[in-house]
Design a protein around this motif. Structure first.
Motif, mmCIF file in Angstrom:
data_model
loop_
_atom_site.group_PDB
_atom_site.id
_atom_site.type_symbol
_atom_site.label_atom_id
_atom_site.label_comp_id
_atom_site.label_asym_id
_atom_site.label_seq_id
_atom_site.Cartn_x
_atom_site.Cartn_y
_atom_site.Cartn_z
ATOM 1 N N TYR A 79 4.902 23.751 3.557
ATOM 2 C CA TYR A 79 3.910 23.471 2.526
ATOM 3 C C TYR A 79 3.877 24.529 1.423
ATOM 4 O O TYR A 79 2.939 24.571 0.635
ATOM 5 C CB TYR A 79 2.522 23.364 3.160
ATOM 6 N N SER A 80 4.895 25.373 1.360
ATOM 7 C CA SER A 80 4.857 26.531 0.459
ATOM 8 C C SER A 80 4.659 26.140 -0.997
ATOM 9 O O SER A 80 3.969 26.841 -1.745
ATOM 10 C CB SER A 80 6.146 27.352 0.606
ATOM 11 N N ARG A 81 5.242 25.008 -1.416
ATOM 12 C CA ARG A 81 5.158 24.640 -2.827
ATOM 13 C C ARG A 81 3.738 24.289 -3.249
ATOM 14 O O ARG A 81 3.404 24.366 -4.428
ATOM 15 C CB ARG A 81 6.091 23.459 -3.135
ATOM 16 N N GLN A 82 2.906 23.872 -2.288
ATOM 17 C CA GLN A 82 1.510 23.619 -2.656
ATOM 18 C C GLN A 82 0.613 24.785 -2.273
ATOM 19 O O GLN A 82 -0.414 25.017 -2.920
ATOM 20 C CB GLN A 82 1.001 22.318 -2.036
ATOM 21 N N ILE A 83 1.002 25.559 -1.253
ATOM 22 C CA ILE A 83 0.192 26.713 -0.858
ATOM 23 C C ILE A 83 0.145 27.756 -1.972
ATOM 24 O O ILE A 83 -0.881 28.406 -2.180
ATOM 25 C CB ILE A 83 0.740 27.357 0.438
#
Length: 434
Positions: free
Chosen positions: A46-50
Motif C-alpha cells: 500500500y506504499s503508493r497510498q500510504i
C-alpha cells in the motif's frame, strides 16, 4: 533596540523553535509506533497510498480495521469491491442471489468465463482473494429482505447499494438509518450513471427525496434498457472512492449532492439535493419507520431483477413456439408482429416477422398500416395475428391492446408463449439469446 532586548527576542525564538522541533519529533515517534502495526508486506503493498499525507500509516490502519458491505455483485458492485480490496479494506461483505451468466461478463469484471453458472458472491470472492489474500471476504447468497437485512448489515461501517430495483433501495436506506451507517448509492443505465451518499453528516436519506415508491414497471433495468459496461464501471469505482473517504474521515463526501455522469460527452455534473426532511418517515424528527417491512409489497414490484413471467392471458389466447414453427412450415396465412425495439429486432428476429414496437402500438399511422395489411391478406374470418417479444411478457400486453384496436376486424390475436427465448429453446437452438 538594546542588545538585551535583541537577545531576549532571540532566546524566545529559539525556545519556540525547540518546542516545534520537539512536537515534530513526538509526532514522528507516534507515527512510527502506528506504522509498526503494519507489516513490511502491507507497507510495500500500500506504499503508493500510504505516502500520501491524506492517508499515511494511520489511514491505512483505518482501512485495515474497516468493514464495507457491497449489496449487489454486478456491474456496480464488482468494480467497487475490486478497488476496496485493492485499497486494503479489512473486511468486505458481498450480498447477491444470482449466478454468473454470459451476458454479465461485459461489465461485471470480477467474473470470467470459467465462473459461468457459479453464484456471483462465490465468483467475486475468489477473484478478490486472488487479488489480496489478506482481506476477509464474507459471502451472503440471498435476496435481501426486511427480515434478514439487520443481521446481514450488523457490524459494517459503510454499505454500498449496487442494485437496480426500488424495493432494495428503500430497504437499504431504511436499514442504514436504523443502524446509523452511511449508504453509498450508485446507479447506471445506458450511457448515464448517478452517485450519492445517504445518511451522512446530517444529509438526507433515500426516503427524504422519494417518500413514495415509483409506479410498478417505471424503473428500467439494464436487462431491458441496456448499459455500456464502462458506465457502471465508472460509478462502481466512485462508490469505492466514497466508501474510502468515509472510512478515512476525509472531506468532500457526496452527502446532499448527486453526481451525474454522462458518458456520451464524458461530463460530470454535481446537483445539490434537498436537505434532510424533518418529516421524513425514516430519518425525520418523529420517524414512523422503526422496523423493516416487506419492501416488495411497499413498492409493488420485485427485488429480484429476473423478469417474472406474467399470466395475463388464458392458454387459449397463446400459442407455443412449436405451434408457430408448424404454422410457418405449413405456409399458413398469418401476421407475426414483433413488439421489441428496432435495435433488438435488428439484432435477431424470426423470418417474416413485422416490427411494431410497443410504444408505437397506439399510433394511428401504425394501426392504419396494420389494418390495411390484414384486409389485404386475410383469407378467412379468423385471420391469425401473432405477437412475439423477447420473453413473452410484453407480447401479452400487446395482445390486450391490439384486441381493442382491431375489434372491428375479424381477427384472432394471440401471443407466442415464452417469446423468442422459447423459440430458441424449442425450435432453433442456434437462435441468439440475450
Amino acid at each position: 533596540m538594546s542588545v538585551e532586548s535583541l537577545q531576549a527576542d532571540i532566546d524566545l525564538l529559539r525556545k519556540q523553535l525547540n518546542e516545534k522541533e520537539r512536537a515534530l519529533a513526538e509526532l514522528k515517534v507516534a507515527e512510527c509506533k502506528v506504522g509498526d502495526a503494519l507489516t513490511n508486506e502491507e507497507i510495500s503493498r500500500y506504499s503508493r497510498q500510504i505516502i500520501m499525507p491524506e492517508i499515511g500509516p494511520r489511514g491505512q490502519l483505518k482501512l485495515k480495521a474497516a468493514s464495507v458491505l457491497v449489496v449487489g455483485v454486478g456491474g456496480l458492485g464488482c468494480p467497487a469491491a475490486l478497488y476496496l480490496a485493492g485499497a486494503g479494506v479489512g473486511r468486505i461483505g458481498l450480498v447477491d442471489y444470482d449466478c454468473v451468466e454470459l451476458s454479465n461478463l461485459h461489465r461485471q469484471v470480477l467474473h470470467s468465463e470459467a465462473s459461468l453458472g457459479q453464484p456471483k458472491v462465490q465468483s467475486a470472492a475468489d477473484s478478490l482473494r486472488r487479488l489480496n489474500g489478506a482481506v476477509r471476504v464474507d459471502c451472503v447468497r440471498t435476496v435481501l429482505d426486511g427480515a434478514g437485512a439487520p443481521a446481514v448489515l450488523a457490524g459494517y461501517d459503510v454499505v454500498l447499494d449496487a442494485t437496480d430495483n426500488a424495493p432494495t433501495r428503500y430497504l437499504l436506506s431504511d436499514a442504514c438509518v436504523l443502524a446509523g451507517v452511511p449508504l453509498v448509492s450508485g446507479s447506471a443505465l445506458q450511457l448515464e450513471g448517478q452517485l450519492t451518499v445517504y445518511g451522512h453528516d446530517g444529509g438526507p436519506c433515500y426516503r427524504c427525496l422519494f417518500p413514495e415508491p415509483p409506479p410498478p414497471g417505471a424503473v428500467t433495468s439494464c436487462g431491458d434498457g441496456g448499459v455500456l459496461g464502462v458506465v457502471p464501471g465508472t460509478i462502481g469505482v466512485l462508490q469505492a472512492l466514497e466508501a474510502i473517504k468515509l472510512v478515512l474521515g476525509l472531506p468532500g463526501v457526496l452527502s446532499g449532492r448527486l453526481l451525474v455522469f454522462d458518458a456520451a460527452d464524458c461530463s460530470f455534473r454535481s446537483i445539490r439535493l434537498r436537505g434532510r426532511s424533518a418529516g421524513c418517515a425514516a430519518c425525520g424528527d418523529q420517524p414512523s419507520v422503526t422496523r423493516l417491512v416487506d419492501y416488495e409489497q411497499f413498492c409493488r414490484s420485485r427485488a429480484c431483477d429476473k423478469e417474472e413471467s406474467l399470466h395475463l392471458l388464458s392458454d387459449a389466447d397463446r400459442i407455443s413456439a412449436g405451434a408457430l414453427s408448424e404454422m410457418l412450415l405449413g405456409g399458413e396465412k398469418h401476421l407475426l408482429v414483433d413488439v421489441r425495439t428496432p435495435t433488438e429486432f435488428e439484432l435477431c428476429h424470426i423470418p417474416g416477422a413485422t416490427n411494431l414496437p410497443m410504444k408505437d402500438l397506439g399510433r394511428p399511422a401504425c394501426l392504419d398500416a396494420l389494418r390495411e395489411y390484414i384486409r389485404q391478406h386475410r383469407g378467412d374470418p379468423e385471420f391469425p395475428v401473432l405477437v412475439v417479444c423477447r420473453r413473452g411478457n410484453d407480447s401479452q400486453k400487446a395482445v390486450q391492446e391490439l384486441r381493442t384496436s382491431l375489434s372491428d376486424l375479424s381477427v384472432s390475436v394471440r401471443d407466442v408463449a415464452g417469446g423468442l427465448q422459447a423459440w430458441a429453446k424449442a425450435v432453433d437452438p442456434h437462435f441468439p439469446v440475450y
